[in-house]
Design a protein around this motif. Sequence first.
Motif, short mmCIF file in Angstrom:
data_model
loop_
_atom_site.label_atom_id
_atom_site.label_comp_id
_atom_site.label_asym_id
_atom_site.label_seq_id
_atom_site.Cartn_x
_atom_site.Cartn_y
_atom_site.Cartn_z
N ALA A 31 40.57 39.09 32.53
CA ALA A 31 40.77 39.46 31.05
C ALA A 31 40.09 40.68 30.76
O ALA A 31 40.68 41.44 29.74
N GLY A 32 38.93 41.22 31.40
CA GLY A 32 38.45 42.26 31.02
C GLY A 32 39.36 43.66 31.33
O GLY A 32 39.72 44.81 30.78
N VAL A 33 40.14 43.43 32.57
CA VAL A 33 41.11 44.66 32.95
C VAL A 33 42.36 44.57 31.78
O VAL A 33 42.91 45.48 31.66
N LEU A 34 42.74 43.47 31.47
CA LEU A 34 43.71 43.41 30.43
C LEU A 34 43.36 44.24 29.14
O LEU A 34 43.98 44.70 28.22
N ALA A 35 42.18 43.73 28.37
CA ALA A 35 41.43 44.40 27.54
C ALA A 35 41.39 45.90 27.98
O ALA A 35 41.83 46.70 26.80
N ILE A 36 40.96 46.37 28.88
CA ILE A 36 40.71 47.66 29.21
C ILE A 36 42.28 48.38 29.03
O ILE A 36 42.48 49.43 28.70
N ALA A 37 43.28 47.63 29.65
CA ALA A 37 44.73 48.05 29.55
C ALA A 37 45.19 48.29 28.12
O ALA A 37 45.72 49.55 27.67
N ALA A 38 44.59 47.76 27.16
CA ALA A 38 45.04 47.81 25.69
C ALA A 38 44.15 48.92 25.29
O ALA A 38 44.72 49.73 24.61
N ALA A 39 43.02 49.04 25.66
CA ALA A 39 42.18 50.14 25.37
C ALA A 39 42.56 51.53 25.96
O ALA A 39 42.74 52.59 24.92
N ILE A 40 43.05 51.74 26.98
CA ILE A 40 43.47 52.84 27.69
C ILE A 40 44.75 53.42 26.92
O ILE A 40 44.98 54.75 26.95
N THR A 41 45.86 52.56 26.50
CA THR A 41 46.93 52.90 26.07
C THR A 41 46.93 53.13 24.46
O THR A 41 47.88 53.73 24.19
N GLY A 42 45.93 52.56 23.98
CA GLY A 42 45.77 52.63 22.63
C GLY A 42 46.42 51.50 21.87
O GLY A 42 47.01 51.49 20.66
N GLY A 43 46.89 50.56 22.66
CA GLY A 43 47.93 49.34 22.21
C GLY A 43 46.87 48.07 21.74
O GLY A 43 45.81 48.56 21.27
N ALA A 44 47.56 46.97 21.74
CA ALA A 44 46.58 45.89 21.15
C ALA A 44 47.05 44.62 22.14
O ALA A 44 48.37 44.63 22.60
N ILE A 45 46.45 43.47 22.28
CA ILE A 45 46.52 42.35 23.31
C ILE A 45 45.77 41.36 22.54
O ILE A 45 44.87 41.38 22.09
N ASN A 46 46.55 40.28 22.74
CA ASN A 46 45.60 38.68 22.31
C ASN A 46 45.47 38.14 23.73
O ASN A 46 46.54 37.76 24.55
N LEU A 47 44.33 37.77 24.11
CA LEU A 47 44.30 36.92 25.25
C LEU A 47 43.97 35.67 24.97
O LEU A 47 42.95 35.18 24.01
N VAL A 48 44.72 34.75 25.33
CA VAL A 48 44.65 33.34 25.18
C VAL A 48 43.96 32.33 26.11
O VAL A 48 44.39 32.46 27.39
N GLY A 49 43.27 31.71 25.68
CA GLY A 49 42.75 30.61 26.69
C GLY A 49 41.28 30.62 26.78
O GLY A 49 40.73 31.41 27.48
N GLY A 50 40.58 30.00 25.70
CA GLY A 50 38.92 29.80 25.96
C GLY A 50 38.47 31.05 25.30
O GLY A 50 39.12 32.11 24.91
N ASN A 51 37.20 31.07 25.14
CA ASN A 51 36.30 31.99 24.42
C ASN A 51 35.97 33.24 25.24
O ASN A 51 35.15 33.25 25.91
N VAL A 52 36.82 34.36 25.48
CA VAL A 52 36.62 35.04 26.74
C VAL A 52 35.41 35.88 26.37
O VAL A 52 34.69 36.16 27.34
N LEU A 53 35.19 35.95 25.03
CA LEU A 53 33.76 36.96 24.68
C LEU A 53 32.61 36.18 25.40
O LEU A 53 31.48 36.93 25.42
N ASP A 54 32.58 35.01 25.32
CA ASP A 54 31.48 34.35 25.86
C ASP A 54 31.13 34.60 27.31
O ASP A 54 29.99 34.64 27.62
N HIS A 55 32.02 35.08 27.91
CA HIS A 55 32.13 35.45 29.42
C HIS A 55 31.95 36.78 29.86
O HIS A 55 31.37 37.28 30.88
N PHE A 56 32.35 37.57 28.82
CA PHE A 56 32.46 39.20 29.12
C PHE A 56 30.78 39.59 29.18
O PHE A 56 30.49 40.62 29.73
#
Length: 206
Positions: free
Chosen positions: A23-48
Amino acid sequence: MVVNGVDELNAVEYTIMPDRMDAGVLAIAAAITGGAINLVGGNVLDHFGVAAHKLHQMGIDLGAVGAVTNVTRPGQLHPINVLTDTHPGFATDLQPPLMALATQAPGTSYFRERIHDARYALAGELTKLGADLIVDGEKAVVHGGKPLRGAEVIARDLRTGIGLVLAGLVADGETVIGNGTMVDRGHADLTSRFTALGADITREEF
């Protein structure tokens, strides 16, 4: 950890926690490209853990609505200071992806790796792409905001490989990552998932 055996196990229902590295890699992929992404499945922020705070400091918006975590980069990236540590500190496995992101943040970012003595394998490969960084023992300094250019690089381990994929997303031209199967160890079906997000990425078997 001490495990004492039992005669039998009882049935139970258990929801597996989200993979915070993937999930962190996918979030960083959105960040590095200036895009946006929705991560589905559980509250990822609880584990970041600390990683969420570091992404916020770099200018990334993270928001959770139910089981969906929204990741966007509304503006310019900011440099960062990172110190890896045991959980709940900043995970060493996310350090290479964040280093790739730091190459695109104007200014100077500082890293200190306290967990893995070979975690800076990414640094030498990033310089082949044009990154400006210096490694000194457990410390690394990244002078970010400079354009990257495509080149032939090598995934020396799993985390180096995914860091190079992220850097390749924003490098001008074609980036060829040798030993790419290393990435499979931590990120299943990466090519098709990134393609679905709009990346121009292919895989070739030799």
